[in-house]
Scaffold this motif. Structure first.
Motif, PDB file in Angstrom:
ATOM      1  N   PRO A  47       5.726 -27.460  25.277  1.00 11.10           N
ATOM      2  CA  PRO A  47       5.022 -28.488  25.675  1.00 11.10           C
ATOM      3  C   PRO A  47       4.745 -29.436  24.702  1.00 11.10           C
ATOM      4  O   PRO A  47       3.948 -29.343  23.865  1.00 11.10           O
ATOM      5  N   ALA A  48       4.725 -30.786  25.039  1.00 12.15           N
ATOM      6  CA  ALA A  48       4.300 -31.843  24.184  1.00 12.15           C
ATOM      7  C   ALA A  48       2.808 -31.800  23.969  1.00 12.15           C
ATOM      8  O   ALA A  48       2.674 -32.096  22.586  1.00 12.15           O
ATOM      9  N   ALA A  49       2.094 -31.329  24.726  1.00 14.11           N
ATOM     10  CA  ALA A  49       0.486 -31.094  24.539  1.00 14.11           C
ATOM     11  C   ALA A  49       0.252 -30.184  23.600  1.00 14.11           C
ATOM     12  O   ALA A  49      -0.861 -29.882  22.851  1.00 14.11           O
ATOM     13  N   GLU A  50       1.173 -29.101  23.110  1.00 14.98           N
ATOM     14  CA  GLU A  50       0.937 -27.908  22.541  1.00 14.98           C
ATOM     15  C   GLU A  50       1.627 -27.863  21.125  1.00 14.98           C
ATOM     16  O   GLU A  50       1.224 -27.154  20.558  1.00 14.98           O
ATOM     17  N   ILE A  51       2.518 -28.707  21.010  1.00 17.37           N
ATOM     18  CA  ILE A  51       3.322 -28.623  19.880  1.00 17.37           C
ATOM     19  C   ILE A  51       2.421 -28.898  18.477  1.00 17.37           C
ATOM     20  O   ILE A  51       2.625 -28.581  17.285  1.00 17.37           O
ATOM     21  N   GLN A  52       1.256 -29.818  18.488  1.00 17.00           N
ATOM     22  CA  GLN A  52       0.445 -29.978  17.377  1.00 17.00           C
ATOM     23  C   GLN A  52       0.003 -28.620  16.747  1.00 17.00           C
ATOM     24  O   GLN A  52      -0.665 -28.786  15.844  1.00 17.00           O
ATOM     25  N   TRP A  53       0.026 -27.693  17.714  1.00 17.39           N
ATOM     26  CA  TRP A  53      -0.558 -26.341  17.114  1.00 17.39           C
ATOM     27  C   TRP A  53       0.184 -25.837  15.993  1.00 17.39           C
ATOM     28  O   TRP A  53      -0.506 -25.071  15.159  1.00 17.39           O
ATOM     29  N   VAL A  54       1.335 -26.293  15.778  1.00 13.64           N
ATOM     30  CA  VAL A  54       2.362 -25.817  14.683  1.00 13.64           C
ATOM     31  C   VAL A  54       1.694 -26.297  13.346  1.00 13.64           C
ATOM     32  O   VAL A  54       1.542 -25.492  12.460  1.00 13.64           O
ATOM     33  N   GLU A 225      -2.698 -32.316  28.628  1.00 12.84           N
ATOM     34  CA  GLU A 225      -1.851 -31.967  29.469  1.00 12.84           C
ATOM     35  C   GLU A 225      -1.951 -32.063  31.149  1.00 12.84           C
ATOM     36  O   GLU A 225      -1.126 -32.443  31.953  1.00 12.84           O
ATOM     37  N   HIS A 226      -3.335 -31.847  31.397  1.00 10.73           N
ATOM     38  CA  HIS A 226      -3.641 -31.519  32.624  1.00 10.73           C
ATOM     39  C   HIS A 226      -4.951 -32.355  33.186  1.00 10.73           C
ATOM     40  O   HIS A 226      -5.569 -32.198  34.341  1.00 10.73           O
ATOM     41  N   GLY A 227      -5.812 -33.338  32.295  1.00 11.45           N
ATOM     42  CA  GLY A 227      -6.799 -33.990  32.545  1.00 11.45           C
ATOM     43  C   GLY A 227      -7.944 -33.067  32.538  1.00 11.45           C
ATOM     44  O   GLY A 227      -8.035 -32.007  32.151  1.00 11.45           O
ATOM     45  N   PHE A 228      -8.993 -33.541  32.862  1.00 11.28           N
ATOM     46  CA  PHE A 228     -10.423 -32.959  32.979  1.00 11.28           C
ATOM     47  C   PHE A 228     -10.268 -31.758  34.016  1.00 11.28           C
ATOM     48  O   PHE A 228      -9.981 -32.176  35.089  1.00 11.28           O
ATOM     49  N   SER A 229     -10.466 -30.591  33.351  1.00  6.09           N
ATOM     50  CA  SER A 229     -10.242 -29.453  34.461  1.00  6.09           C
ATOM     51  C   SER A 229     -11.522 -28.336  33.989  1.00  6.09           C
ATOM     52  O   SER A 229     -12.072 -28.453  33.122  1.00  6.09           O
ATOM     53  N   SER A 230     -11.501 -27.259  34.867  1.00  6.12           N
ATOM     54  CA  SER A 230     -12.294 -26.111  34.452  1.00  6.12           C
ATOM     55  C   SER A 230     -12.359 -25.577  32.844  1.00  6.12           C
ATOM     56  O   SER A 230     -12.940 -25.279  32.447  1.00  6.12           O
ATOM     57  N   ALA A 231     -10.774 -25.640  32.539  1.00  5.16           N
ATOM     58  CA  ALA A 231     -10.248 -25.289  31.442  1.00  5.16           C
ATOM     59  C   ALA A 231     -10.954 -25.824  30.005  1.00  5.16           C
ATOM     60  O   ALA A 231     -11.481 -25.249  29.186  1.00  5.16           O
ATOM     61  N   VAL A 232     -10.962 -27.465  30.504  1.00  2.00           N
ATOM     62  CA  VAL A 232     -11.374 -27.968  29.406  1.00  2.00           C
ATOM     63  C   VAL A 232     -12.700 -27.937  29.189  1.00  2.00           C
ATOM     64  O   VAL A 232     -13.398 -27.777  28.005  1.00  2.00           O
ATOM     65  N   ALA A 233     -13.608 -27.953  30.370  1.00  2.00           N
ATOM     66  CA  ALA A 233     -15.120 -27.756  30.196  1.00  2.00           C
ATOM     67  C   ALA A 233     -15.413 -26.245  29.511  1.00  2.00           C
ATOM     68  O   ALA A 233     -16.160 -26.211  28.809  1.00  2.00           O
ATOM     69  N   PHE A 234     -14.722 -25.071  29.837  1.00  6.91           N
ATOM     70  CA  PHE A 234     -14.842 -23.951  29.534  1.00  6.91           C
ATOM     71  C   PHE A 234     -14.732 -24.202  27.826  1.00  6.91           C
ATOM     72  O   PHE A 234     -15.449 -23.611  26.768  1.00  6.91           O
ATOM     73  N   PHE A 235     -13.438 -24.745  27.368  1.00  7.51           N
ATOM     74  CA  PHE A 235     -13.299 -24.726  25.766  1.00  7.51           C
ATOM     75  C   PHE A 235     -14.330 -25.536  25.175  1.00  7.51           C
ATOM     76  O   PHE A 235     -14.769 -25.178  24.214  1.00  7.51           O
TER      77      PHE A 235
END
Length: 336
Positions: A47-54, A225-235
């Protein structure tokens, strides 16, 4: 000049060449990947939002563990640290080349960064140990710096050629023969591996620093990728907790990986802020630039690599003159 002295000088030149090859691999691996990002994204369906991890996975572990591993090299000997680091690096490079998913590639890149964090300070230590103070050491360090700068230019061009001719996996496999040559050569040429008695190495601090920053980057990726969510808050919360523990840890250990008292000096504080902003801007420009050139302008990987050459050449030319210019005009004017 005796034959023994000639042999000693030849061995030192060969050693310097091998140490420069080791450093070249590390710098090359930052630049060479940039040109391959679109091919990797397409082939592994990242996914485009994850490719920067390379790029990020490598940079975080490389930078996060370099200081601690440099002290480990003092403790156990730079030769041992270098050999271990190169072995880790070439094994991780092979794993990157065989990766069948984005997640496997990201983990392998992080492992590459750990190997690089061992290699870089250990190789520099061997340069200073084997070349005496004065002209000999200055020439060796000058070559070392030139190799570090040149790796960026060659990396972008080489990355474009390799991706065009042999596919993106070849940019990782090429490290294996170079790394093997470094291991064999250093094993034979380095006879002295000095060790220094130091206090405990702050590996825990490096883990807290790296994992805290990783959590923040993961949160930003999720938000993109997903906007503000519980995962964003957790991280985000986890990142704050880890970095808070880092501050507590660094104030208690005798040899912290991040000496907090340094930042009381305004030159250190503002210097680090400027470095963070400029390095961040440059990294983003290169990363998005290669995507733009290949996905929007539809240039080949080779042409995208050539597209970065003007920037790198300007850096090479100006960096060689910065010492003289700073002495003449001062730091503030040049920073502005």
């Amino acid at each position: 000049m005796s034959q023994d002295h000639k042999n000693f000088e030849l061995e030192n030149k060969l050693l310097l060449m091998l140490l420069c090859v080791a450093q070249f691999m590390l710098i090359l691996d930052v630049a060479v990947v940039a040109v391959a990002v679109p091919s990797i994204q397409s082939n592994l369906s990242v996914p485009a939002a994850e490719i920067q991890w390379v790029s990020t996975a490598y940079s975080l572990t490389f930078g996060g563990f370099m200081v601690a591993f440099g002290r480990a090299a003092d403790l156990f000997g730079p030769k041992k640290a270098l050999l271990l680091g190169v072995v880790v690096f070439i094994v991780a490079s092979a794993l990157c080349g065989f990766a069948s998913s984005g997640e496997l590639l990201f983990v392998s890149r992080a492992l590459q960064g750990l190997g690089a964090a061992l290699v870089s300070p250990a190789a520099l230590a061997l340069v200073t140990i084997n070349f005496g103070e004065g002209g000999q050491r200055n020439k060796a360090l000058g070559l070392w710096g030139a190799v570090s700068s040149g790796g960026a230019v060659v990396g972008q061009l080489l990355g474009g050629v390799l991706v065009d001719v042999a596919g993106w996996r070849s940019i990782f496999w090429i490290n294996v023969p170079f790394g093997a040559a470094v291991v064999i050569g250093v094993t034979r040429l380095v006879r002295r591996d000095p060790q220094h008695a130091i206090d405990r190495v702050d590996i825990f601090g490096s883990i807290l620093l790296t994992s805290g920053v990783v959590c923040f980057v993961a949160g930003v990726s999720q938000a993109a990728e997903h906007g503000f969510s519980s995962a964003v808050a957790f991280f985000g919360i986890l990142g704050i907790v880890l970095l808070s523990f880092l501050i507590i840890n660094e104030s208690r250990v005798p040899n912290p990986v991040l000496r907090l008292s340094m930042f009381k000096n305004p030159h250190v504080l503002y210097g680090n802020i400027i470095c963070m902003l400029t390095a961040g801007g440059a990294t983003v420009s290169v990363f998005l630039g290669t995507l733009y050139m290949q996905q929007v302008l539809e240039l080949s990987p080779l042409m995208a690599g050539i597209g970065f050459v003007p920037i790198t050449l300007v850096i090479l030319v100006t960096s060689a003159r910065m010492g003289a210019l700073t002495a003449r005009f001062g730091v503030r004017l040049l920073l502005l």
